[in-house]
Design an enzyme around this catalytic site. Structure first.
Site, mmCIF file in Angstrom:
data_model
loop_
_atom_site.group_PDB
_atom_site.id
_atom_site.type_symbol
_atom_site.label_atom_id
_atom_site.label_comp_id
_atom_site.label_asym_id
_atom_site.label_seq_id
_atom_site.Cartn_x
_atom_site.Cartn_y
_atom_site.Cartn_z
ATOM 1 N N GLU A 184 0.822 -1.209 0.000
ATOM 2 C CA GLU A 184 0.000 0.000 0.000
ATOM 3 C C GLU A 184 0.860 1.266 0.000
ATOM 4 O O GLU A 184 0.485 2.281 -0.594
ATOM 5 C CB GLU A 184 -0.948 -0.029 1.193
ATOM 6 N N GLU A 226 -3.945 -9.531 3.995
ATOM 7 C CA GLU A 226 -4.770 -9.186 5.158
ATOM 8 C C GLU A 226 -5.908 -10.164 5.417
ATOM 9 O O GLU A 226 -6.236 -10.465 6.577
ATOM 10 C CB GLU A 226 -5.329 -7.760 4.999
#
Length: 264
Positions: free
Chosen positions: A120, A140
């Site tokens: 990210e 995640e």
């Protein structure tokens, strides 16, 4: 929305300096994440260091481009899930990076893994230079979490939506060669060459008109600003849907205990 990580003591200036170091190369600022023993996983000290470095990049008018680099084995492994990344910063958001509106271009130089929040962070940069051995992943969902630092809307912008969904829904990695073919990686280089190539690209940018570069970056970013606002709102809704559920606790416990999670 951030996850409720354990409270950390305020990092000392020495801890911050040990996590992130800067080097000025003419009008280019190189920002180096330096926590190799943890694969550059982000804790509160690293968040503070990245925020300070990026504040400097935007506030010093002698700087015309930045390069963000990790180590040989890992660009960044994302959040240090044992302690959390520390508070979001006023100018940068999570990690001091992902919600920042910059006037100065930033190039990511990726060697090794860019996983979770590390991916990210790379997505929040303007250009990505990667070694052929680099890998990108969003694991995640395997921890009972959702990606909350921009991946839910930046990944389908940088990659075909179906490929983005596969990354987000499986947690499986994508290698740099495939990422280059699909347009996420702008420059694909041999192992060990990402930093030098990113610096060369940054120098090329720095040689151009500063006013024109800044205005161009602002115009491009403005075009997606409204979409980003919706993306952050949707991300907050996704986090809210799982934040108090049992699967987040189980996923993190399984990770800490090095066992498969037992979803109920």
């Amino acid at each position: 929305m951030t996850y409720p990580w354990p409270e950390q003591p305020e990092p000392t200036a020495e801890e911050v300096a040990a996590r992130v170091r800067t080097e000025q190369h003419g009008s280019v600022l190189l920002i180096r994440m330096t926590r190799p023993e943890k694969h550059n996983a982000v804790d509160a000290a690293m968040t503070r260091g990245l925020d300070a470095a990026l504040n400097r990049l935007d506030d010093d008018w002698a700087l015309r481009c930045g390069v963000l680099v990790g180590g040989e084995r890992a660009f960044c492994a994302g959040t240090d899930v044992a302690v959390g990344p520390g508070p979001a910063t006023p100018r940068g958001g999570n990690y001091g990076v992902v919600a920042r509106r910059r006037r100065t271009p930033l190039v990511a130089a990726v060697e090794g893994v860019a996983f979770g929040g590390g991916f990210e962070i790379a997505l929040a940069c303007d250009l990505v230079v990667a070694a052929r051995t680099a890998r990108f992943a969003l694991p995640e969902v395997g921890l009972g979490l959702v990606a909350n630092c921009g991946a839910l809307f930046r990944t389908p912008r940088a990659l075909p939506p179906a490929v983005a969904k596969r990354l987000l829904l499986t947690g499986d990695p994508i290698d740099a060669g495939r990422a280059y073919e699909l347009g996420l990686v702008t420059d694909l280089v041999e192992p060990g060459e990402a930093e030098a190539t990113a610096l060369a690209v940054a120098q090329r940018i720095a040689e151009r008109s500063p006013a024109a570069v800044s205005a161009t970056l602002a115009a491009v970013d403005s075009a997606v600003l409204e979409a980003d606002a919706r993306g952050w709102a949707d991300t907050d809704a996704a986090v809210a849907a799982i934040i108090d559920g049992p699967e987040r606790a189980e996923g993190l416990a399984a990770f800490a205990e090095k066992r498969p999670p037992r979803w109920r």
